[in-house]
Design an enzyme around this catalytic site. Structure first.
Site, PDB file in Angstrom:
ATOM      1  N   ILE A  84       2.188   1.593  -3.392  1.00 16.08           N
ATOM      2  CA  ILE A  84       0.903   2.291  -3.392  1.00 16.08           C
ATOM      3  C   ILE A  84      -0.215   1.286  -3.237  1.00 16.08           C
ATOM      4  O   ILE A  84      -0.643   0.653  -4.186  1.00 16.08           O
ATOM      5  CB  ILE A  84       0.706   3.118  -4.681  1.00 16.08           C
ATOM      6  CG1 ILE A  84       1.837   4.132  -4.801  1.00 16.08           C
ATOM      7  CG2 ILE A  84      -0.632   3.848  -4.638  1.00 16.08           C
ATOM      8  CD1 ILE A  84       1.642   5.130  -5.911  1.00 16.08           C
ATOM      9  N   HIS A  85      -0.668   1.110  -2.010  1.00 15.37           N
ATOM     10  CA  HIS A  85      -1.831   0.256  -1.782  1.00 15.37           C
ATOM     11  C   HIS A  85      -3.035   1.169  -1.590  1.00 15.37           C
ATOM     12  O   HIS A  85      -2.991   2.351  -1.946  1.00 15.37           O
ATOM     13  CB  HIS A  85      -1.584  -0.691  -0.601  1.00 15.37           C
ATOM     14  CG  HIS A  85      -1.171  -0.002   0.661  1.00 15.37           C
ATOM     15  ND1 HIS A  85      -2.045   0.247   1.682  1.00 15.37           N
ATOM     16  CD2 HIS A  85       0.014   0.525   1.033  1.00 15.37           C
ATOM     17  CE1 HIS A  85      -1.388   0.873   2.651  1.00 15.37           C
ATOM     18  NE2 HIS A  85      -0.155   1.061   2.278  1.00 15.37           N
ATOM     19  N   ALA A  86      -4.112   0.628  -1.030  1.00 20.23           N
ATOM     20  CA  ALA A  86      -5.371   1.387  -1.003  1.00 20.23           C
ATOM     21  C   ALA A  86      -5.268   2.745  -0.306  1.00 20.23           C
ATOM     22  O   ALA A  86      -5.733   3.749  -0.834  1.00 20.23           O
ATOM     23  CB  ALA A  86      -6.455   0.532  -0.353  1.00 20.23           C
TER      24      ALA A  86
END
Lengths: 329, 88
Positions: free
Chosen positions: B14-16
């Protein structure tokens, strides 16, 4: 709850600065770096080294100072290794040698064989034990995380809480613009240290001091406003709860009621601040901070105001009695 | 209250961008939505909160919703995890 355990490696990895720095390095027994530290206490194992093991606090970190180190050298010189081999039969988290003096080779070998880490610090025994106490008390302090923004305003740590979208981050941004400091946005980790002090900090150093502003996205506060606009940690001293203006709710108009919020058993003064277009929230928060400082200095604006009114009414009624009698004659 | 456990299937974690997708989706519902990883529970309507979780590939995440449209909220967010946030 599945609590994450604190290991010797975590102790070495702690990022501590200045008066908290432990200056530890591991000199042998690296295989045991995964050992758990379960207690914030420290033990001086003098008695155990001399062969007395009753009530031996083996679950604590064992600190060896000049005296114990000299005794170990004596044991090594006389070839008495029974006490030493017995001490390693206990599941000790780690040994710390102070004053930068490495242990006698026989002790180091025994530690290596038992996979028990030995850490070395340049600090004196007194200094390292007081620093260790402080650091470990922080590590083992009860903690919780709160959804909100922690800012420092005029030296007061203010936690802004409220539903998402109510304007916490925007308020914080305006406060930063006005020269105050951001501690953490969105996820504030709060630890209860020394029983009654709530220390708030960002949950993650890597992504700390970033803010999400609707319409702009994620911004880096340190780069935009400079290091003067941020702080690593700050005591939570006041809570401002922002909420949509609810015309059916009664808001405090005087300020003599003292509402508090319970965080980890500590009562923190709380203000409910209604948000409505045209209300400048940052200025209200700034004023709340100054008012809080005034209260800490022993001056409570609302109470003092009420006292003055009471005094005035009293003197007025005294006059009325006096003049009333005068008139009647 | 409705809960569902899911696993992160996209390699990047889960990145930006996925975080923004989760926030957008959670924001459509009136329920209080939160994500849980281990001991940490965060508000699913806050981008920085979700990123702070540091949820990488293969991490188990619990989706919790509480409110009138809780079932729909949990389903919608679970769908994002299952479709790998439209990545890969």
């Amino acid at each position: 709850m599945d609590e994450k355990r604190f290991t010797v490696l975590d102790l070495l990895d702690l990022d501590l600065k200045e008066h908290d720095a432990l200056e530890l390095r591991c000199i042998c027994g690296r295989k045991g770096l995964g050992r758990h530290i379960n207690s914030p206490d420290i033990n001086r194992p003098g008695l155990a080294l001399s062969g007395f093991f009753e009530s031996f606090a083996y679950q604590r970190i064992q600190l060896i100072g000049r005296g114990e180190a000299a005794y170990l050298h004596l044991l090594a010189a006389e070839g008495r290794e029974d006490g030493v081999s017995k001490i390693f039969s206990f599941p000790i988290p780690c040994f710390i040698f102070s004053n930068g003096e490495p242990p006698a080779p026989m002790f180091a070998e025994a530690a290596e064989a038992a996979d028990c880490p030995i850490l070395l610090s340049e600090l004196s025994s007194t200094e390292i034990s007081s620093r260790l106490m402080r650091v470990l008390n922080n590590v083992f302090a009860p903690k919780t995380s709160v959804h909100g923004v922690l800012v420092e305003v005029y030296g007061i740590g203010i936690l802004l809480v409220g539903e998402s979208g109510v304007g916490k981050s925007e308020t914080a941004l305006e406060l930063i613009e006005r020269g105050h400091r951001l501690v953490a946005d969105d996820v504030v980790e709060i630890r209860c240290v020394s029983g009654n002090i709530l220390m708030g900090s960002g949950a993650n150093k890597v992504i700390g001091h970033h803010m999400e502003i609707r319409g702009l996205g994620i911004i880096n506060v340190t780069h935009l406003f400079g290091v003067g606009a941020i702080r690593d940690k700050k005591q939570v001293q006041l809570i401002c709860s922002l909420e949509e203006w609810d015309s059916s709710k009664v808001y405090d108009r005087i300020g003599t009621d003292e509402k508090t919020m319970d965080i980890l058993g500590v009562q923190v003064p709380q203000l409910d601040i209604p948000v409505k277009p045209g209300r400048n929230i940052p200025i209200i928060v700034e004023t709340a901070a100054m008012n809080e400082r005034l209260k800490k200095m022993g001056y409570h604006s609302a109470k003092e105001f009420n006292q003055n009114i009471l005094r005035w009414l009293e003197s007025e009624s005294a006059r009325a009695v006096y003049f009333g009698r005068d008139d009647s004659i | 209250m409705v809960e569902k456990t899911t696993v992160i299937k996209n390699r990047a974690g889960i990145h930006a961008r996925p975080a923004a997708l989760i926030v957008q989706t959670a924001g459509k519902f009136a329920s209080k939505v939160s994500l849980q990883k281990g001991d940490d529970t965060i508000n699913a309507k806050s981008i920085m909160g979700i990123i702070t979780l540091g949820a990488g590939f293969g991490t188990e995440i619990r989706i919790i919703a509480d409110g009138e449209d809780e079932t729909d909220a949990v389903d919608a967010i679970e769908r994002l995890f299952l479709t790998r946030f439209e990545e890969e």
